[in-house]
Write a protein that holds these residues in place. Sequence first.
Motif, mmCIF file in Angstrom:
data_model
loop_
_atom_site.group_PDB
_atom_site.id
_atom_site.type_symbol
_atom_site.label_atom_id
_atom_site.label_comp_id
_atom_site.label_asym_id
_atom_site.label_seq_id
_atom_site.Cartn_x
_atom_site.Cartn_y
_atom_site.Cartn_z
ATOM 1 N N LEU A 231 0.824 -1.209 0.000
ATOM 2 C CA LEU A 231 0.000 0.000 0.000
ATOM 3 C C LEU A 231 0.862 1.266 0.000
ATOM 4 C CD1 LEU A 231 -2.763 -1.198 2.483
ATOM 5 C CD2 LEU A 231 -2.991 -0.883 0.018
ATOM 6 N N LYS A 232 1.937 1.228 0.744
ATOM 7 C CA LYS A 232 2.843 2.380 0.756
ATOM 8 C C LYS A 232 3.443 2.622 -0.621
ATOM 9 C CE LYS A 232 6.952 4.227 3.123
ATOM 10 N NZ LYS A 232 7.956 3.961 4.176
ATOM 11 N N ASP A 233 3.805 1.554 -1.331
ATOM 12 C CA ASP A 233 4.438 1.686 -2.646
ATOM 13 C C ASP A 233 3.526 2.353 -3.667
ATOM 14 O OD1 ASP A 233 6.719 0.510 -1.671
ATOM 15 O OD2 ASP A 233 6.340 -1.462 -2.544
ATOM 16 N N GLN A 234 2.228 2.302 -3.457
ATOM 17 C CA GLN A 234 1.308 2.967 -4.384
ATOM 18 C C GLN A 234 0.737 4.263 -3.783
ATOM 19 O OE1 GLN A 234 -1.888 0.177 -5.240
ATOM 20 N NE2 GLN A 234 -2.988 0.731 -3.367
ATOM 21 N N ASN A 235 1.416 4.753 -2.743
ATOM 22 C CA ASN A 235 1.046 6.018 -2.100
ATOM 23 C C ASN A 235 -0.345 5.980 -1.468
ATOM 24 O OD1 ASN A 235 3.512 7.369 -2.861
ATOM 25 N ND2 ASN A 235 2.677 7.522 -4.942
ATOM 26 N N THR A 236 -0.695 4.846 -0.892
ATOM 27 C CA THR A 236 -1.975 4.725 -0.187
ATOM 28 C C THR A 236 -1.763 4.130 1.211
ATOM 29 O OG1 THR A 236 -2.430 2.523 -1.128
ATOM 30 C CG2 THR A 236 -3.267 4.441 -2.350
ATOM 31 N N THR A 237 -0.730 4.558 1.891
ATOM 32 C CA THR A 237 -0.441 4.052 3.234
ATOM 33 C C THR A 237 -1.636 4.284 4.158
ATOM 34 O OG1 THR A 237 1.889 4.593 2.936
ATOM 35 C CG2 THR A 237 1.144 4.193 5.191
ATOM 36 N N PRO A 238 -2.099 3.268 4.885
ATOM 37 C CA PRO A 238 -3.221 3.475 5.811
ATOM 38 C C PRO A 238 -2.879 4.504 6.885
ATOM 39 C CG PRO A 238 -2.885 1.131 5.415
ATOM 40 C CD PRO A 238 -1.717 1.845 4.808
ATOM 41 N N ASP A 239 -3.854 5.314 7.210
ATOM 42 C CA ASP A 239 -3.691 6.298 8.282
ATOM 43 C C ASP A 239 -3.872 5.654 9.648
ATOM 44 O OD1 ASP A 239 -3.691 8.989 6.621
ATOM 45 O OD2 ASP A 239 -5.278 7.720 5.805
ATOM 46 N N MET A 240 -4.628 4.572 9.677
ATOM 47 C CA MET A 240 -4.883 3.833 10.913
ATOM 48 C C MET A 240 -5.001 2.359 10.554
ATOM 49 S SD MET A 240 -8.070 4.262 13.656
ATOM 50 C CE MET A 240 -7.784 6.015 13.833
ATOM 51 N N VAL A 241 -4.596 1.490 11.490
ATOM 52 C CA VAL A 241 -4.665 0.039 11.274
ATOM 53 C C VAL A 241 -5.252 -0.629 12.506
ATOM 54 C CG1 VAL A 241 -3.272 -2.065 11.101
ATOM 55 C CG2 VAL A 241 -2.806 -0.153 9.576
ATOM 56 N N GLN A 242 -6.169 -1.566 12.283
ATOM 57 C CA GLN A 242 -6.623 -2.486 13.330
ATOM 58 C C GLN A 242 -5.784 -3.743 13.262
ATOM 59 O OE1 GLN A 242 -11.298 -1.612 12.538
ATOM 60 N NE2 GLN A 242 -10.798 -3.573 13.475
ATOM 61 N N VAL A 243 -5.111 -4.078 14.334
ATOM 62 C CA VAL A 243 -4.345 -5.324 14.401
ATOM 63 C C VAL A 243 -5.278 -6.395 14.959
ATOM 64 C CG1 VAL A 243 -2.256 -6.409 15.259
ATOM 65 C CG2 VAL A 243 -2.237 -3.980 14.705
ATOM 66 N N GLY A 244 -6.152 -6.880 14.070
ATOM 67 C CA GLY A 244 -7.171 -7.844 14.453
ATOM 68 C C GLY A 244 -8.546 -7.201 14.514
ATOM 69 N N ASN A 245 -9.575 -8.022 14.360
ATOM 70 C CA ASN A 245 -10.959 -7.553 14.302
ATOM 71 C C ASN A 245 -11.784 -8.158 15.431
ATOM 72 O OD1 ASN A 245 -13.144 -6.210 12.524
ATOM 73 N ND2 ASN A 245 -13.979 -8.257 12.880
ATOM 74 N N GLU A 246 -12.327 -7.301 16.297
ATOM 75 C CA GLU A 246 -13.150 -7.744 17.433
ATOM 76 C C GLU A 246 -12.447 -8.857 18.209
ATOM 77 O OE1 GLU A 246 -17.659 -6.574 16.100
ATOM 78 O OE2 GLU A 246 -16.998 -8.600 15.619
ATOM 79 N N ILE A 247 -11.320 -8.508 18.831
ATOM 80 C CA ILE A 247 -10.398 -9.524 19.343
ATOM 81 C C ILE A 247 -10.533 -9.793 20.838
ATOM 82 C CG2 ILE A 247 -8.754 -9.071 17.502
ATOM 83 C CD1 ILE A 247 -7.042 -7.510 19.489
ATOM 84 N N ASN A 248 -11.679 -9.465 21.442
ATOM 85 C CA ASN A 248 -11.806 -9.699 22.879
ATOM 86 C C ASN A 248 -11.773 -11.181 23.251
ATOM 87 O OD1 ASN A 248 -14.392 -8.711 21.486
ATOM 88 N ND2 ASN A 248 -15.203 -10.095 23.042
ATOM 89 N N HIS A 249 -11.960 -12.079 22.275
ATOM 90 C CA HIS A 249 -11.766 -13.513 22.531
ATOM 91 C C HIS A 249 -10.491 -14.041 21.865
ATOM 92 C CE1 HIS A 249 -16.332 -14.149 23.432
ATOM 93 N NE2 HIS A 249 -15.668 -13.683 24.473
ATOM 94 N N GLY A 250 -9.658 -13.119 21.363
ATOM 95 C CA GLY A 250 -8.373 -13.536 20.832
ATOM 96 C C GLY A 250 -8.246 -13.365 19.334
ATOM 97 N N VAL A 251 -7.097 -13.810 18.814
ATOM 98 C CA VAL A 251 -6.792 -13.823 17.383
ATOM 99 C C VAL A 251 -6.108 -15.149 17.045
ATOM 100 C CG1 VAL A 251 -6.533 -11.313 17.171
ATOM 101 C CG2 VAL A 251 -4.525 -12.721 17.670
#
Length: 470
Positions: free
Chosen positions: A293-313
Motif C-alpha cells: 500500500l505504501k508503494d502505491q502512495n496509499t499508506t493506511p492512516d490507521m490500522v486495526q491489528v485484528g478484528n473484534e479480538i476480545n476472545h483472541g486472534v
Amino acid sequence: MQKSPFSFVIIGCLLLIASTSFAQRRQAVKPAGQPAEVQITPYKTTVIANGADDVMIKVVVIDSKGDEVKTARNLIRFSVQGDARIATITTSGKADAAATITDTSARANMKNGELWVKLIAGRTRGHVKFEAKSDSLWTGSTEIHTVQPGSPHKVTNDKYVAKTVTDKILGADISFLPELEAKGVKFSDKGVEKDAIQILKEHGFNYIRLRIFNDPAGPKGYSPTKGFCDLEHTRQMAKRVKAAGMKLLLDFHYSDYWADPQQQNKPAAWVGQDFITLKKSVQNYTAMVMQQLKDQNTTPDMVQVGNEINHGVVWPDGQINNLDSLAQLIYSGVKGVKAVSPKTIIMVHIALGGQNLESRFFMDNMAARNLPFDVIGLSYYPKWHGTPDDLKANMADMAQRYHKQVMVAEYTQLKREVNDIAFTVPGGKGIGSFIWEPLSTWEQIFDRDGKSNALIDVYPQIARKYGVKQ
C-alpha cells in the motif's frame, strides 16, 4: 460480531426458511408490538474459571422491528452447556422471579418484559453455551469463555507513548463495495449517479474502513475463487479512497474468513506452524501488506491489528485463554505496521460497546503485558452490547482508565445517539465512529438498488455538529 458474506445472504436466507419449523415461520411475520424473539445481552462473555466469577445476562422479548415488548409475560426456558451454573433469576425490579432452577436449566415467566439471569463459572477452562427459549419465538443464545489468565509477561520493556488522532473521524466500512459493483449495483444520490465513495464524502464522511483477509479466494475462504477483500482488491479500493481525498483505516482479520468473537480461524497457510514461526508470519504478512500500500502512495492512516479480538486472534494459539500468546501475536502485527509506517495509528478493536467489566478485563491484561497501541475501538450493537448509557459509561471509563483515545469502530442503529456518545467522551478523548457496511447491510443508508435514502441526511448534520473536516 459474526457476519455472513454478502454473496451468501440470499442462499443463507433460503436455507434458513427451508429448515425452520412452521411455528418459527409464523413468528417471522408477526406484527410490530407482538413478541417475535428472545434477545439476550450478556454483560460479560469472558469469565474467570475460579468457581465464583459470575456474569449477568439481561433477557428481553423483542418484536419484528427489534423493539422491546415491555408487556411481555412469556415463559422462558433456559439451558446451560459447559462448566457453569444458573444461580439466580430476577425480574426487572431485581426481585426474585419465582423461577424453577437446576444447575443447568431453569424456567421463569417474564415480568414487564424482562428477566436477569446470573451464571456462576466453574473451574474448567473452555466454553459455556447459554440459551433462552420460548414457544413460537426465535431463540436467544450466547457463548461465554471461561478462562484462567495466569501471570502476565511483557511483550516489550520499551515505554510507549500513544499517538493521538488530531481530526474527528466520521467513517464507514464499505468493504462490500467491489462485490456490489460486480453484481451491477450503481449508486446514486437524489437521482444523480456517482461513485459511492464520493457520495459518502459529500455527506460528511472523511474516513473509509476496509477489511482484508489473508487468502479469501481459497476453498474455505471468504470469497472462494473471486477473492474479494484480498490484497489486490484492497489495493484498488485504497486508490479510490485516497483519490477521493479521504483517509483509510485498514482492518486485518488475520484469517481467510470472517474473524470476530465467535471465530478467529488461522489462515490455511499458517496451519501447523510453531509459535515462533507463527509470530513471524503475522509480522511479515502485516509488513508486506503495508509495504504494498505504501508503494502505491496509499499508506493506511490507521490500522486495526485484528478484528473484534476480545476472545483472541489466530486461534487456537492466540485464544483469550492464552493471554501471553495473544499479546505476543498482536505485538507482532504492531511491529509489522511500524516497520513500514511508524506514523500509522494502531487501534485495538474489541466487540464490547457497553460491556465494561469485560472491556476492563481485556485491556487490563494487555496493559499488564505492556502492549503498545494508540486507540481503543469498540463495536456497538444494542442487541449484544447493552444500552446507549452502557456504551457512554464504558467509553468514558476506557478513556480515563487507560489514558487513550476511544471510538466506536462498528455500529449501525441509533445513528445520532451513537455519534453523540462517540464524539463527547470526557476529556476530548472521543474521536468518532465507523458505521458498518451502510451501502447494503442492516440499517443501511442506501436502498438495495443503490439509491441513497433519508438516513444518509443524518450525517451532514453530525459532521457540522462535531466539526468533522474533509
